[in-house]
Design an enzyme around this catalytic site. Structure first.
Site, short mmCIF file in Angstrom:
data_model
loop_
_atom_site.label_atom_id
_atom_site.label_comp_id
_atom_site.label_asym_id
_atom_site.label_seq_id
_atom_site.Cartn_x
_atom_site.Cartn_y
_atom_site.Cartn_z
NE ARG A 128 -4.15 -1.71 0.29
CZ ARG A 128 -4.25 -3.01 -0.03
NH1 ARG A 128 -3.24 -3.64 -0.60
NH2 ARG A 128 -5.38 -3.67 0.19
CB SER A 161 -8.64 -1.51 4.07
OG SER A 161 -8.96 -2.80 3.64
CD GLU A 179 -5.66 0.86 2.15
OE1 GLU A 179 -5.57 -0.20 2.77
OE2 GLU A 179 -6.32 1.00 1.12
N1 EPU Z 1 -10.39 -10.47 10.35
C1 EPU Z 1 -11.10 -10.50 11.54
N2 EPU Z 1 -12.16 -9.65 11.69
C2 EPU Z 1 -12.55 -8.82 10.71
C3 EPU Z 1 -11.83 -8.79 9.49
C4 EPU Z 1 -10.74 -9.61 9.35
O1 EPU Z 1 -10.79 -11.25 12.46
O2 EPU Z 1 -13.52 -8.09 10.92
C5 EPU Z 1 -9.20 -11.35 10.20
C6 EPU Z 1 -9.51 -12.78 9.89
O3 EPU Z 1 -8.58 -13.54 10.63
C7 EPU Z 1 -9.20 -12.95 8.41
C8 EPU Z 1 -8.08 -11.95 8.24
O4 EPU Z 1 -8.40 -10.89 9.14
O5 EPU Z 1 -8.82 -14.23 8.14
C9 EPU Z 1 -7.96 -11.38 6.85
O6 EPU Z 1 -9.20 -10.79 6.47
P1 EPU Z 1 -9.56 -10.48 4.94
O7 EPU Z 1 -9.29 -11.67 4.11
O8 EPU Z 1 -10.91 -9.86 4.90
O9 EPU Z 1 -8.46 -9.42 4.51
P2 EPU Z 1 -7.86 -8.14 5.23
O10 EPU Z 1 -6.44 -8.42 5.57
O11 EPU Z 1 -8.73 -7.68 6.35
C10 EPU Z 1 -6.91 -7.12 3.01
C11 EPU Z 1 -6.95 -5.83 2.25
C12 EPU Z 1 -8.27 -5.67 1.51
C13 EPU Z 1 -8.45 -6.85 0.57
C14 EPU Z 1 -8.39 -8.14 1.40
C15 EPU Z 1 -8.47 -9.37 0.55
C16 EPU Z 1 -5.54 -4.32 3.51
C17 EPU Z 1 -5.48 -3.10 4.37
N3 EPU Z 1 -6.74 -4.71 3.16
O12 EPU Z 1 -7.90 -7.06 4.03
O13 EPU Z 1 -8.19 -4.49 0.71
O14 EPU Z 1 -9.65 -6.77 -0.15
O15 EPU Z 1 -7.13 -8.20 2.13
O16 EPU Z 1 -7.25 -9.57 -0.09
O17 EPU Z 1 -4.49 -4.86 3.18
C18 EPU Z 1 -8.71 -2.17 0.61
O18 EPU Z 1 -7.49 -1.96 0.59
O19 EPU Z 1 -9.53 -1.22 0.55
C19 EPU Z 1 -9.20 -3.54 0.73
C20 EPU Z 1 -10.49 -3.81 0.86
#
Ligand code: EPU
Length: 340
Positions: A164, A239, A335
């Site tokens: 990012r 995010s 972000e």
């Molecule tokens: N999780 C929770 N609670 C929540 C959300 C997430 O416990 O409310 C934990 C879970 O353990 C889950 C892990 O976080 O397994 C990962 O969650 P998720 O797959 O939803 O991905 P993320 O790391 O929360 C990132 C990106 C997203 C992208 C997703 C999918 C960042 C800041 N965000 O989110 O990007 O869509 O991965 O690859 O890196 C964006 O940048 O606007 C965005 C939506």
């Protein structure tokens, strides 16, 4: 050739749906228009703000200068060997660009389907999702130097991409206007990335064993639609925070107190912790304060239920940062770009 509007509401130009006003506002549809707008701002000593898709911006106040809204359009490509070099103008909607590539069977961007925003901002923050980042297929871009008005070309390496992050969010900040970006995509032997758990599960659910790039795109669209709020219905900027990177010793300390901490090793010394989990552990998931809140399905996303001000959302983010710090000694970074 350009038309400056006074006191323009930016509500429909930012995906949070925040009511903020631009003292001066202009829509530009070509490079000449961008240059004329810049000259006007420089002559009048107006501060400028370059607005593209408005999907990563939180306006805290009215903007007292000139907002330049980029609406340049056009996609072209050339094929060399087994690769397509696809160039899109900055104002092209990102998802339409991905769909164009899929329709032409160009592979590499399918995991990045349905990300809000425009092509011009895709390299700014190296957008990423489901195991892919744009840096994996980004080739080059052209940008206008705001001081000299020269057009400069940046290769993938020049953009200094990181999680990012890019040159344009750091040393290059406020110095360039990205005009167009070129991606190097496969025309055959596509390299599929289905390793992200949710994609694997979705393909399995649909009984797809040998997915095409279109299948992957459709799976990603389905996952996003079930997990993430549609900004057209509920204002948000994806995010709000980045997933923090912490050192191994810090993680080991956390593990003793919170044995179930999800974590992704980045290298031997650094571990990534999902911010969504940290925020959820602090009790914030699904919580609402006034007109804004934390999304019920993804704690990383802050939402505007209607009528929230930028300051309210900012203050909510401050509370979340403070709670996460108190509980885990981790300092969450935003972000989203805050415009004061
Ligand atoms: N999780 C929770 N609670 C929540 C959300 C997430 O416990 O409310 C934990 C879970 O353990 C889950 C892990 O976080 O397994 C990962 O969650 P998720 O797959 O939803 O991905 P993320 O790391 O929360 C990132 C990106 C997203 C992208 C997703 C999918 C960042 C800041 N965000 O989110 O990007 O869509 O991965 O690859 O890196 C964006 O940048 O606007 C965005 C939506």
């Amino acid at each position: 050739m350009i038309q400056v509007v006074n006191n323009q509401s930016l509500k429909s130009y930012n995906t949070f749906g925040i009511e903020a006003k631009a003292k001066y506002f202009v829509i530009v549809e070509n490079e000449k228009g961008i240059k004329v707008a810049l000259e006007l701002a420089q002559k009048n000593q107006w501060e400028i703000f370059i607005l593209n898709g408005g999907s990563n911006s939180l306006f805290i106040n009215d903007f007292e200068g000139l907002v330049i809204k980029i609406e340049t359009k056009g996609i072209s490509y050339k094929i060399e060997n087994d690769f397509a070099f696809v160039t899109a103008q900055a104002g092209e909607n990102w998802h339409n660009f991905v769909l164009f590539c899929l329709d032409h069977n160009f592979g590499g961007l399918e995991n990045l389907s349905l990300i809000p925003g425009n092509v011009g901002t895709s390299p700014m923050q190296n957008i990423g999702a489901y195991g892919t980042e744009i840096k994996d297929s980004f080739f080059s871009l052209k940008a206008l130097n705001i001081q000299t008005h020269e057009i400069q070309e940046f290769t993938n390496a020049d953009c200094e991409f990181d999680y990012r992050e890019s040159f344009f969010k750091n040393e290059g900040k406020n110095r360039f206007i990205i005009l167009e970006a070129t991606y190097k995509l496969t025309t055959k032997n596509h390299v599929l990335n289905t390793s992200y758990g949710a994609i694997e599960e979705e393909l399995k659910r649909q009984n797809i064993e040998n997915p095409t790039i279109k299948n992957i795109s459709e799976a990603v669209i389905h996952i996003r639609q079930t997990k993430l709020p549609d900004p057209k219905i509920l204002g948000n900027a994806g995010s709000f925070f980045k997933n923090p990177y912490i050192c191994l010793a810090h993680y080991q300390g956390l593990k003793e107190k919170f044995p179930n901490t999800p974590h992704y090793p980045m290298n031997q010394e650094v571990v990534k912790i999902p911010a969504g989990w940290l925020i959820e552990q602090c009790g914030w998931k699904g919580k609402r304060i006034g007109n804004c809140g934390v999304h019920e399905k993804q704690a990383l996303v802050l939402v505007n239920y209607g009528g929230a001000t930028g300051r309210e959302i900012f203050e909510l983010s401050e509370k979340i940062i403070a709670d996460v710090y108190e509980k885990f000694s981790i300092n969450l970074q935003r972000e989203v770009n805050i415009i004061y």
